[in-house]
Design an enzyme around this catalytic site. Structure first.
Site, PDB file in Angstrom:
ATOM      1  N   ARG A  30      56.215  -5.591  22.717  1.00  0.00           N
ATOM      2  CA  ARG A  30      55.143  -4.989  22.332  1.00  0.00           C
ATOM      3  C   ARG A  30      54.474  -5.973  21.374  1.00  0.00           C
ATOM      4  NH1 ARG A  30      56.514   1.313  22.608  1.00  0.00           N
ATOM      5  NH2 ARG A  30      58.578   1.824  22.809  1.00  0.00           N
ATOM      6  N   LYS A  51      53.417  -2.476  13.286  1.00  0.00           N
ATOM      7  CA  LYS A  51      54.648  -1.795  13.796  1.00  0.00           C
ATOM      8  C   LYS A  51      55.480  -2.716  12.789  1.00  0.00           C
ATOM      9  CE  LYS A  51      54.280  -2.295  17.993  1.00  0.00           C
ATOM     10  NZ  LYS A  51      53.907  -0.241  18.563  1.00  0.00           N
ATOM     11  N   ARG A  55      53.846   4.473  11.598  1.00  0.00           N
ATOM     12  CA  ARG A  55      52.357   3.797  10.799  1.00  0.00           C
ATOM     13  C   ARG A  55      51.560   4.948   9.769  1.00  0.00           C
ATOM     14  NH1 ARG A  55      50.023   2.680  17.149  1.00  0.00           N
ATOM     15  NH2 ARG A  55      50.024   4.768  17.749  1.00  0.00           N
ATOM     16  N   HIS A  68      11.625   3.412  12.297  1.00  0.00           N
ATOM     17  CA  HIS A  68      10.591   4.588  11.602  1.00  0.00           C
ATOM     18  C   HIS A  68      11.826   5.591  11.760  1.00  0.00           C
ATOM     19  CE1 HIS A  68       8.331   7.599  10.948  1.00  0.00           C
ATOM     20  NE2 HIS A  68       7.985   7.471   9.692  1.00  0.00           N
ATOM     21  N   CYS A 104      17.727   0.006  -2.165  1.00  0.00           N
ATOM     22  CA  CYS A 104      16.905   1.124  -2.262  1.00  0.00           C
ATOM     23  C   CYS A 104      16.469   1.245  -0.628  1.00  0.00           C
ATOM     24  CB  CYS A 104      14.957   1.516  -2.635  1.00  0.00           C
ATOM     25  SG  CYS A 104      14.045   0.261  -2.630  1.00  0.00           S
ATOM     26  N   GLY A 150      46.447   2.174  22.790  1.00  0.00           N
ATOM     27  CA  GLY A 150      46.149   1.546  24.164  1.00  0.00           C
ATOM     28  C   GLY A 150      45.758   0.281  24.531  1.00  0.00           C
ATOM     29  N   MET A 186      46.251  -2.736  23.809  1.00  0.00           N
ATOM     30  CA  MET A 186      46.873  -3.668  23.931  1.00  0.00           C
ATOM     31  C   MET A 186      48.075  -3.757  24.692  1.00  0.00           C
ATOM     32  SD  MET A 186      46.571  -6.963  20.836  1.00  0.00           S
ATOM     33  CE  MET A 186      47.277  -5.337  19.633  1.00  0.00           C
ATOM     34  N   TYR A 213      22.372   0.048 -10.210  1.00  0.00           N
ATOM     35  CA  TYR A 213      22.282   1.671  -9.204  1.00  0.00           C
ATOM     36  C   TYR A 213      22.183   1.113  -7.327  1.00  0.00           C
ATOM     37  CZ  TYR A 213      17.336   2.008  -9.106  1.00  0.00           C
ATOM     38  OH  TYR A 213      16.426   2.016  -8.480  1.00  0.00           O
ATOM     39  N   SER A 252      13.530  -3.175  -7.694  1.00  0.00           N
ATOM     40  CA  SER A 252      14.562  -2.640  -7.040  1.00  0.00           C
ATOM     41  C   SER A 252      14.758  -3.069  -5.364  1.00  0.00           C
ATOM     42  CB  SER A 252      13.667  -1.295  -6.448  1.00  0.00           C
ATOM     43  OG  SER A 252      14.335  -0.204  -5.754  1.00  0.00           O
TER      44      SER A 252
END
Length: 891
Positions: free
Chosen positions: A96, A26, A352, A468, A844, A105, A107, A864, A777
């Site tokens: 503020r 702000k 903002r 799982h 992986c 909302g 604070m 990767y 991997s």
């Protein structure tokens, strides 16, 4: 001397937009708007460093802070031509919060500060409106008492409701000046009653009370919770903004409103917002009055009869519209702005970056690029990868009513409603009859795979984010709530107890896998739609990223889904999931019950053709992209039945008696199966299993080449190895199978043999392993378990407390623990490359779809990442953003 206070207003400012860390979002934007000439009420910002000092020094301020505040207030008086506390011409201010990240909302705020019995008379004199002045005064007492003094708001609301009822009024706007004067005195009596002291009348005391309350609100419970949910550190602190009050409630030539420079729901390039005539900002968002549309387009779309600002205040609307264009052009981003009109003068109170839905974010990024506001690189940065989940799964209709009866972990995104079923078999049976079902279990196992596939969603009362149920659900694209410990299942009675309700199998429930909520009844959902903007942004991301993105997949459906979302191969094919399929589980169990190698080989010979077809299907779908096949990993007892009924079925199918099945189950049972007879240990004990799987892989390679002409490079992965010796033994088995298949078919093909790094010892001895392994991997699910000594299935009970107590910042099964697990990965990568410079490195585990973990993977230069099919777009975008960050850090 440290500068604690930064001024803004009057066409200049001490700060800038790029000082968010110091001034908060702000404060930085107020300074920036002042610099570019927008009409911003003058004020000053106390920095976030004051907040940090405040908490580091027992809630005390720096020694020279009060002097800087006093000097700033004197400057503010000069700019406004008013004096703070002057009964004749009073300066009033707001106080503020403003953290570097928006926390709407969370604070505290105080408006109209500086009013007392004397200054309110000055306000009456200056405005000629006693009703307005006393309304402002009562609002100030109410807000200040609640925020600063700790007198609950409802005490004041009761006074106001009683006053209206006694006068026969329905609305606050019915109150007269005299009525408000009476309410002010009653409010002061409330403060005296609950505090034993009068409401503070000294403006300077009020100012310091407001500043202290805002700094104090950084550590209120709702702010703490918000930071935890959004991953914001407490060390950031908040700034405090003190700003000249302007009033939108002084009459019909005044107004207040909130606007977005584009539609935050759809991203459409249309000015969007609401306003109220003769109101303060809190009235727009509090629901006290119905806000009016900002322009004619919004009025037509909403279908309301209320006049728009474009109609009521056309000149001021046109000025606001010009500010809209100026702000968007300057910030090159969609803005959320607050404005007030005081006696036909327009002020911008805040701007903002506007919060938006995932579809809106995508559209705004792409269209701003096409409009020339930003380039493709910036467009890719603009979209939060995690938000793409909203585009890929059904979501609950935000307008629909819902009754939440239980909470768990948001294990797999999406939402679904369906009938409760308590077993996998029942899920499959009912789904085959056309019913939509939700599988509700304490936890799931590989044996439940058919029911999980049949269900629309999965709910478990135990397990964590990488249990799982969670892993499989994400792979299938099913919504899942895991670890809902406040829900209890009674299998004998066929009931589920949740939220004080008793539900029966067949009752309808709804789950929201994105929030971890369980609801009674059916809640409408919104189906996802992938727009052309999605494909365009993904294409830009692909051009920017270095790492490849693969998918964890073992079924044709998973593989096709992965390719649809842009996967460049399979990084993990878990062959054990194939063994649970329908008819073949009986053959697998016969193999496990065999007394000799000959009997085992006979059963494996029956599995060979179906296993080969599994790989043929995957290789064809991947069409030349690499496929990493993990050889059998779980302990054999997982394939054996658990109940007497199932044991009887298996015994008959295998041609043995039930005692033998029970005896074999007992022999294979382990106290700690995760660290037991599994992975490569199975391959060394029963090499014929890996031999069959290797032959199936290579025969599939040959078949696919013959049928499609595509060259397939299979990557055969040996799981859970901790030594080169293990790899040498099993690589010999694999190589022998390859040679036999090549000889039998008079062909040659290339393949790779590698290993999964999922043990700390494997990471530390990676240099040795790389002498044999051609690729690593990183199985980060198990590597995290073995590094921490924590079971991922059981950690849901205590990990939240570890996070609350800052023992851990995040769940290490959700985002890689970079300090521990991450260091092991880095060590393994470095040592592996020392031995084999071109060793292929990937990940992986479930971390392969987590943006923060992907950034880490980029930093250690993995080749990767591999993740569940529905997280492939998230990984593609996150990999692009990680590559951009890495290039910037190297520059």
């Amino acid at each position: 001397m440290t500068k604690w206070v930064y001024k803004f207003g009057g066409g200049s400012a001490d700060g800038r937009a790029d000082m968010k860390n110091l001034l908060g979002g702000k404060g930085a934007n107020l300074a920036e708007m002042s610099r570019i000439g927008l009409p911003v009420p003058a004020g000053f910002t106390a920095t976030t460093e004051v907040c940090t000092y405040f908490y580091d020094h027992g809630r005390k301020y720096p020694d020279d802070f009060s002097d800087q505040i006093r000097e700033a207030m004197q400057w503010l008086e000069k700019v406004n031509g008013k004096t703070f506390g002057d009964p004749g011409n009073p300066l009033l201010v707001s106080v503020r919060s403003g953290a570097r990240a928006s926390m709407p909302g969370m604070m505290d705020t105080v408006l109209n500060l500086g009013l007392n019995d004397a200054t309110v008379q000055g306000l009456v004199k200056k405005t000629g409106d006693a009703r307005f002045a006393y309304d402002a005064y009562r609002r100030f007492i109410q807000m200040y008492s609640d925020v600063v003094l700790g007198v609950d708001m409802h005490h004041f609301e009761e006074v106001l409701e009683t006053a209206k009822r006694e006068r026969g009024y329905n609305l606050d706007t019915d109150m007269t000046a005299e009525d408000w004067q009476t309410v002010v005195e009653l409010y002061k009596e409330v403060v005296q009653k609950y505090l034993g002291s009068p409401f503070p009348s000294d403006p300077e005391e009020q100012l310091w009370g407001g500043i202290g309350a805002v700094f104090g609100s950084w550590m209120n419970q709702r702010a703490i919770t918000y930071r935890r949910l959004h991953g914001l550190p407490a060390s950031w602190g908040t700034a405090v903004n003190v700003q000249t009050m302007v009033f939108g409630n002084m009459g019909q030539d005044c107004a207040t409103g909130v606007a977005f420079t584009r539609d935050p729901s759809t991203g459409e390039n249309e000015f969007y917002g609401e306003y109220l005539v003769n109101a303060q900002g809190e009235d727009v968002v509090a629901g006290i009055r119905t806000p009016q549309p900002i322009n004619l387009i919004a009025k037509e779309r909403s279908g309301v009869d209320l006049p728009s600002m474009q109609e009521v205040m056309p000149d001021l609307y046109n000025q606001l519209y010009e500010f809209r264009l100026k702000l968007e052009d300057h910030y090159r981003e969609m803005q959320d702005l607050e404005f007030t009109i005081e006696q036909n003068t327009l002020y911008i109170l805040q701007t903002r970056n506007g919060k938006r839905t995932a579809p809106a974010a995508l559209r705004i990024a792409v269209e701003m690029c096409q409009e020339g506001l930003i380039d493709k690189t910036e467009a890719v940065r603009r979209v939060d990868p995690a938000s793409l989940d909203q585009l890929l799964h059904p979501t609950l209709d935000p307008k629909a009513e819902r009754k939440v009866i239980g909470h768990g972990l948001p294990a797999s995104p999406g939402a679904a409603s369906g009938k409760i079923v308590l077993t996998a078999d029942e899920a499959e049976a009912q789904a085959n009859q056309g019913e939509i079902v939700i599988l509700v279990r304490e936890e799931t196992s590989p044996e439940d795979i058919h029911g999980m596939h049949a269900a629309a969603a999965i709910l478990t009362t135990r397990g964590g984010m990488t249990s799982h149920a969670a892993v499989v659900a994400r792979g299938m694209g099913r919504a899942c709530v895991a670890g809902a410990g406040d829900i209890h299942i009674d299998h004998k009675g066929g009931t589920v107890h949740a939220g004080g309700m008793t539900l029966r199998a067949g009752d309808i429930i709804t789950i929201d896998g994105s929030k971890g909520e369980v609801m009674a009844g059916r809640v409408p959902t919104i189906q996802p739609e992938l727009s052309g903007d999605f494909s365009m942004l993904m294409g830009w991301a692909d051009d920017l990223r270095r790492m490849r993105v693969r998918a964890n997949a073992e079924t044709p459906l998973d593989a096709e889904t992965a390719r649809k979302f842009g996967a460049e191969g399979i990084g993990l094919c878990r062959t054990e999931h194939m063994f649970f399929d329908g008819d073949r589980i009986t053959t697998v169990r016969r193999m496990i019950l065999a007394d000799s190698e000959t009997e085992r080989r006979a059963a494996l010979a029956e599995l060979l053709p179906v296993q080969r077809q599994d790989f043929v299907d995957l290789f064809k779908i991947m069409a030349g992209f690499p496929v990493t096949v993990r050889l059998l990993d779980p302990p054999l007892h997982e394939f054996l039945p658990k109940t007497d009924v199932d044991m009887d079925v298996v015994a008959k199918a295998a041609g043995v008696d039930v005692p033998k099945v029970r005896q074999r189950s007992a022999q294979l049972a382990e106290a700690n199966p995760m660290l037991g007879h599994r992975g490569c240990r199975l391959g060394i004990t029963f090499p014929e299993i890996y031999e069959m799987q290797a032959r199936a892989i290579f025969e599939a390679v040959v078949q696919v080449r013959k049928e499609t002409g595509n060259t397939v490079v299979a990557e055969v992965m040996i799981p859970l190895a901790f030594s080169k010796a293990e790899l040498d033994i099993l690589k010999a088995v694999i190589d022998r199978a390859a040679e036999e298949v090549m000889k039998e078919n008079s062909v040659e093909f290339t393949y790779m043999v590698g290993t999964m790094i999922e043990l700390p010892r494997a990471a530390l001895r990676a240099g040795d392993l790389a002498q044999t392994a051609e690729f690593f991997s990183f199985g980060t699910n198990d590597l995290t378990q073995t590094t921490f000594g924590i079971s991922r299935d059981d950690s849901g009970h205590f990990l939240p407390e570890y996070i609350n107590h800052h023992v851990l910042e995040t769940d290490p099964f959700v985002s890689i623990d970079q300090a521990g697990v991450g260091e092991l990965i880095q060590i393994a990568a470095e040592r592996g490359r020392e031995t084999r410079p071109k060793v292929k490195l990937g990940i992986c585990g479930e971390h392969g779809g987590d943006p923060a973990s992907i950034r880490f993977c980029e930093s250690v230069h993995l080749d990767y990442v591999s993740c569940s099919p529905y997280r492939v777009p998230i990984a593609r975008l996150a990999a692009a953003q990680a590559a951009l960050e890495e290039r910037e850090s190297d520059a």
